[in-house]
Enzyme design. Structure first.
Site, PDB file in Angstrom:
ATOM      1  N   ARG A  15       1.085  14.401  13.344  1.00  0.00           N
ATOM      2  CA  ARG A  15       1.539  14.155  11.977  1.00  0.00           C
ATOM      3  C   ARG A  15       1.560  15.420  11.115  1.00  0.00           C
ATOM      4  NH1 ARG A  15      -0.852   8.615   9.894  1.00  0.00           N
ATOM      5  NH2 ARG A  15       1.051   8.650   8.654  1.00  0.00           N
TER       6      ARG A  15
ATOM      7  N   LYS B  61       0.846  -1.213   0.000  1.00  0.00           N
ATOM      8  CA  LYS B  61       0.000   0.000   0.000  1.00  0.00           C
ATOM      9  C   LYS B  61       0.870   1.246   0.000  1.00  0.00           C
ATOM     10  CE  LYS B  61      -1.713   1.500   4.080  1.00  0.00           C
ATOM     11  NZ  LYS B  61      -1.404   2.890   4.407  1.00  0.00           N
ATOM     12  N   ASN B  62       1.913   1.261   0.833  1.00  0.00           N
ATOM     13  CA  ASN B  62       2.703   2.485   1.002  1.00  0.00           C
ATOM     14  C   ASN B  62       3.744   2.697  -0.091  1.00  0.00           C
ATOM     15  OD1 ASN B  62       1.144   3.052   3.179  1.00  0.00           O
ATOM     16  ND2 ASN B  62       2.665   2.530   4.717  1.00  0.00           N
TER      17      ASN B  62
ATOM     18  N   ARG C 220      -8.268  -0.681   5.084  1.00  0.00           N
ATOM     19  CA  ARG C 220      -7.410   0.301   4.408  1.00  0.00           C
ATOM     20  C   ARG C 220      -6.091  -0.329   3.989  1.00  0.00           C
ATOM     21  NH1 ARG C 220      -7.017   5.965   7.275  1.00  0.00           N
ATOM     22  NH2 ARG C 220      -5.819   6.156   5.379  1.00  0.00           N
TER      23      ARG C 220
ATOM     24  N   CYS D 241      -4.185  12.475  13.222  1.00  0.00           N
ATOM     25  CA  CYS D 241      -4.917  11.210  13.137  1.00  0.00           C
ATOM     26  C   CYS D 241      -4.734  10.519  14.488  1.00  0.00           C
ATOM     27  CB  CYS D 241      -4.420  10.364  11.973  1.00  0.00           C
ATOM     28  SG  CYS D 241      -2.963   9.420  12.361  1.00  0.00           S
TER      29      CYS D 241
ATOM     30  N   ASP E 190       5.139   0.394  12.038  1.00  0.00           N
ATOM     31  CA  ASP E 190       3.884  -0.200  11.551  1.00  0.00           C
ATOM     32  C   ASP E 190       3.733  -1.660  11.969  1.00  0.00           C
ATOM     33  OD1 ASP E 190       3.784   1.601   8.366  1.00  0.00           O
ATOM     34  OD2 ASP E 190       3.357   2.188  10.431  1.00  0.00           O
TER      35      ASP E 190
HETATM   36  C1  EPZ Z   1       4.507   6.912   6.500  1.00  0.00           C
HETATM   37  O1  EPZ Z   1       3.756   7.945   7.119  1.00  0.00           O
HETATM   38  C2  EPZ Z   1       3.567   5.724   6.364  1.00  0.00           C
HETATM   39  N1  EPZ Z   1       2.437   6.088   5.513  1.00  0.00           N
HETATM   40  C3  EPZ Z   1       3.082   5.306   7.754  1.00  0.00           C
HETATM   41  O2  EPZ Z   1       2.286   4.141   7.578  1.00  0.00           O
HETATM   42  C4  EPZ Z   1       4.293   4.954   8.613  1.00  0.00           C
HETATM   43  O3  EPZ Z   1       3.847   4.626   9.911  1.00  0.00           O
HETATM   44  C5  EPZ Z   1       5.248   6.143   8.664  1.00  0.00           C
HETATM   45  O4  EPZ Z   1       5.617   6.534   7.321  1.00  0.00           O
HETATM   46  C6  EPZ Z   1       6.524   5.834   9.427  1.00  0.00           C
HETATM   47  O5  EPZ Z   1       7.180   4.746   8.833  1.00  0.00           O
HETATM   48  C7  EPZ Z   1       2.620   6.106   4.165  1.00  0.00           C
HETATM   49  O6  EPZ Z   1       3.690   5.827   3.653  1.00  0.00           O
HETATM   50  C8  EPZ Z   1       1.415   6.449   3.340  1.00  0.00           C
HETATM   51  P1  EPZ Z   1       6.638  10.205   8.607  1.00  0.00           P
HETATM   52  P2  EPZ Z   1       4.356   9.452   7.164  1.00  0.00           P
HETATM   53  O7  EPZ Z   1       6.522  11.491   7.879  1.00  0.00           O
HETATM   54  O8  EPZ Z   1       5.212   9.692   5.997  1.00  0.00           O
HETATM   55  C9  EPZ Z   1       7.125  13.509  11.963  1.00  0.00           C
HETATM   56  C10 EPZ Z   1       0.450   2.788   7.847  1.00  0.00           C
HETATM   57  O9  EPZ Z   1       0.142   2.156   8.847  1.00  0.00           O
HETATM   58  N2  EPZ Z   1       6.997  14.506  10.876  1.00  0.00           N
HETATM   59  O10 EPZ Z   1       7.756   9.280   8.268  1.00  0.00           O
HETATM   60  O11 EPZ Z   1       3.214  10.364   7.434  1.00  0.00           O
HETATM   61  C11 EPZ Z   1       5.840  12.716  12.196  1.00  0.00           C
HETATM   62  O12 EPZ Z   1       4.964  13.423  13.055  1.00  0.00           O
HETATM   63  C12 EPZ Z   1       0.906   4.210   7.959  1.00  0.00           C
HETATM   64  O13 EPZ Z   1       0.476   2.304   6.667  1.00  0.00           O
HETATM   65  C13 EPZ Z   1       7.114  15.857  11.175  1.00  0.00           C
HETATM   66  O14 EPZ Z   1       7.300  16.242  12.330  1.00  0.00           O
HETATM   67  O15 EPZ Z   1       5.274   9.394   8.463  1.00  0.00           O
HETATM   68  C14 EPZ Z   1       6.348  11.442  12.810  1.00  0.00           C
HETATM   69  O16 EPZ Z   1       6.542  11.648  14.195  1.00  0.00           O
HETATM   70  C15 EPZ Z   1       0.652   4.748   9.341  1.00  0.00           C
HETATM   71  N3  EPZ Z   1       6.995  16.763  10.172  1.00  0.00           N
HETATM   72  C16 EPZ Z   1       7.705  11.223  12.135  1.00  0.00           C
HETATM   73  O17 EPZ Z   1       8.061  12.500  11.575  1.00  0.00           O
HETATM   74  C17 EPZ Z   1       6.784  16.395   8.875  1.00  0.00           C
HETATM   75  O18 EPZ Z   1       6.711  17.284   7.993  1.00  0.00           O
HETATM   76  C18 EPZ Z   1       7.690  10.208  11.017  1.00  0.00           C
HETATM   77  O19 EPZ Z   1       6.608  10.532  10.164  1.00  0.00           O
HETATM   78  C19 EPZ Z   1       6.661  15.007   8.588  1.00  0.00           C
HETATM   79  C20 EPZ Z   1       6.787  14.082   9.600  1.00  0.00           C
END
Ligand code: EPZ
Length: 421
Positions: free
Chosen positions: A123, A22-23, A400, A118, A308
């Site tokens: 996020r 999915k990702n 999802r 969420c 995850d």
């Molecule tokens: C991706 O989310 C995945 N989703 C998530 O999978 C996964 O849990 C996550 O990466 C971590 O591996 C998709 O790929 C669609 P991040 P993403 O930006 O990109 C902080 C699932 O279950 N952050 O890597 O949104 C954030 O708050 C989903 O399939 C900022 O502060 O996660 C978090 O603490 C859930 N500012 C950390 O970084 C930003 O601009 C990592 O988030 C962006 C992120």
């Protein structure tokens, strides 16, 4: 709302085929905005989030159609004119924000709804926006929307103070048509990020350093449509490891990519599972004498233990022999499954980003509620081993990210039924 009814206690046996990731599919679908014409993607799972991303692309003027062979999805973005991702769609799937980078690269303008928080955390997307500003975009926020404008994006050096998967993906897509070279420092190294780079390179992008913390992108003038097969889902693979482990089963997992799950295999073997590559797949057998060993784990960006899979491991540890320590370092609120597991008799104490799981002899079936995608998967893990019947509510979360989950589990001998309430 649909529910899942699971009667635990059956050891799962047989073969299961892993679906496409999915990702990986979501950013790669967004990337087709960069390559007007007919893009054909293979191994795309049939999931709610895929349907949502298809609707987002169609709302912009794209054409999306399923072919019936090999999970093929055909996307023609020739007709994309509307450069907006509306709130109604973004609120149902935050990954819609992945259209921001490609829209800016192709049109120099985008109006994308800010994704709300969420269940698992705030996020924010500040790092996505920081990168676009460094590339010359003018960003304003109005009525909950990000409005971004740029004559033509220019290459820039961008350093992420936190590893961000979709942040890396968004800016990689913004950079492929920019004027000059963009360097992404402290970039995400997830296999899904590498898969996105793979399709962009096939389209004609110049990208090096993928899979390392420094990715360099040299902008080109145009990209051509893709014909690309996406990677298998490493989190679905890990979830089936947990299913096998907690039921003391014996499963052959096919269509998985073993090189993407090194940290999972290591941790699950520490917990007592027997895992070997064989017959073109991954054979996983439950622990010797059915005794799972307690584990210590801290989630971290790839190649560390994936956040995850944290909820699924926690469910497994609920019936391990000893006390497990689970530290969640990526999201600030990703232990909501603990309360539901407690309702099944688990002994879990949560303090900030630490969960202490004391193994119990058995879990008991109960009525529980899914709160997010991976939390719902952990409830399925627990229910498969619990004594009696478990009813899992709000399984739209599960739909999802897991394709035909009850079909795949039934084929392995699970006593599982979906009821539409
Ligand atoms: C991706 O989310 C995945 N989703 C998530 O999978 C996964 O849990 C996550 O990466 C971590 O591996 C998709 O790929 C669609 P991040 P993403 O930006 O990109 C902080 C699932 O279950 N952050 O890597 O949104 C954030 O708050 C989903 O399939 C900022 O502060 O996660 C978090 O603490 C859930 N500012 C950390 O970084 C930003 O601009 C990592 O988030 C962006 C992120």
């Amino acid at each position: 709302m649909d529910k899942l009814l699971i009667r635990g206690g059956k050891a799962l046996r047989g073969e299961v085929e892993i679906s496409g990731a999915k990702n990986a599919a979501l950013p790669i679908m967004a990337a087709t905005i960069l390559s007007p014409g007919l893009n054909t993607l293979y191994n795309i799972p049939d999931l709610k989030d895929i349907k949502t991303m298809s609707t987002v692309l169609e709302s912009m003027g794209g054409k999306v159609a399923r072919a019936d062979e090999d999970g093929a999805l055909m996307i023609n973005t020739e007709g994309v004119e509307t450069v907006e991702a509306p709130y109604e769609l973004v609120k149902t799937m935050r990954a819609s924000v992945l259209t921001l980078g490609p829209l800016m690269a192709r049109f120099g303008y985008a109006r994308v709804s800010m994704p709300g928080g969420c269940a698992i955390g705030a996020r924010p997307i500040n790092l996505h926006l920081m990168g676009l500003e460094k590339m010359g975009a003018e960003i304003t926020l109005s009525q909950g929307y990000v409005v971004a404008r740029a004559e033509r994006l220019k290459g820039a050096d961008i350093n992420f103070d936190t590893v961000t998967v979709t942040g890396t993906e968004n800016l990689m897509m913004a950079a492929v048509l920019a004027n000059g070279v963009t360097r992404l420092e402290n970039a995400a190294r997830e296999p899904e990020v590498c898969d996105l780079a793979g399709v962009l390179i096939q389209m004609g992008a110049h990208i090096t350093g993928v899979g390392t913390p420094l990715i360099e992108i040299e902008g080109v003038n145009e990209l051509k449509p893709a014909n690309y097969r996406i990677i298998p889902d490493r989190i679905e693979t890990g979830t089936f490891l947990a299913f096998a482990g907690i039921t003391g089963g014996d499963i052959l997992i096919k269509n998985c990519e073993v090189t993407h799950i090194g940290s999972l295999i290591k941790k699950f073997m520490e917990a007592g599972l027997n895992i070997n590559e064989e017959a073109g797949g991954l054979r996983v057998i439950g622990p010797h004498a059915g005794i799972l060993k307690a584990a210590e784990v801290a989630t971290s960006p790839y190649p560390g233990f994936p956040t995850d899979m944290q909820a699924q491991l926690m469910a497994l540890m609920c019936v391990a022999d000893g006390t497990s320590i689970i530290r969640e370092t990526i999201f600030e609120n990703r232990f909501m499954h603990a309360a539901e597991l407690r309702r099944m008799g688990a002994n879990i104490e949560v303090e900030d980003n630490l969960a202490i799981v004391k193994g119990v002899n058995k879990l008991l079936g109960a009525q529980v509620m899914a709160t997010d995608l991976r939390a719902s998967a952990s409830l399925v893990v627990a229910a498969l081993a619990a004594e009696g019947e478990t009813i899992i509510d709000r399984i739209y979360h599960l739909d999802r990210g897991y394709e035909k989950i009850e079909y795949k589990l039934s084929k392995l001998g699970a006593d599982i039924h979906r009821v539409s309430a």
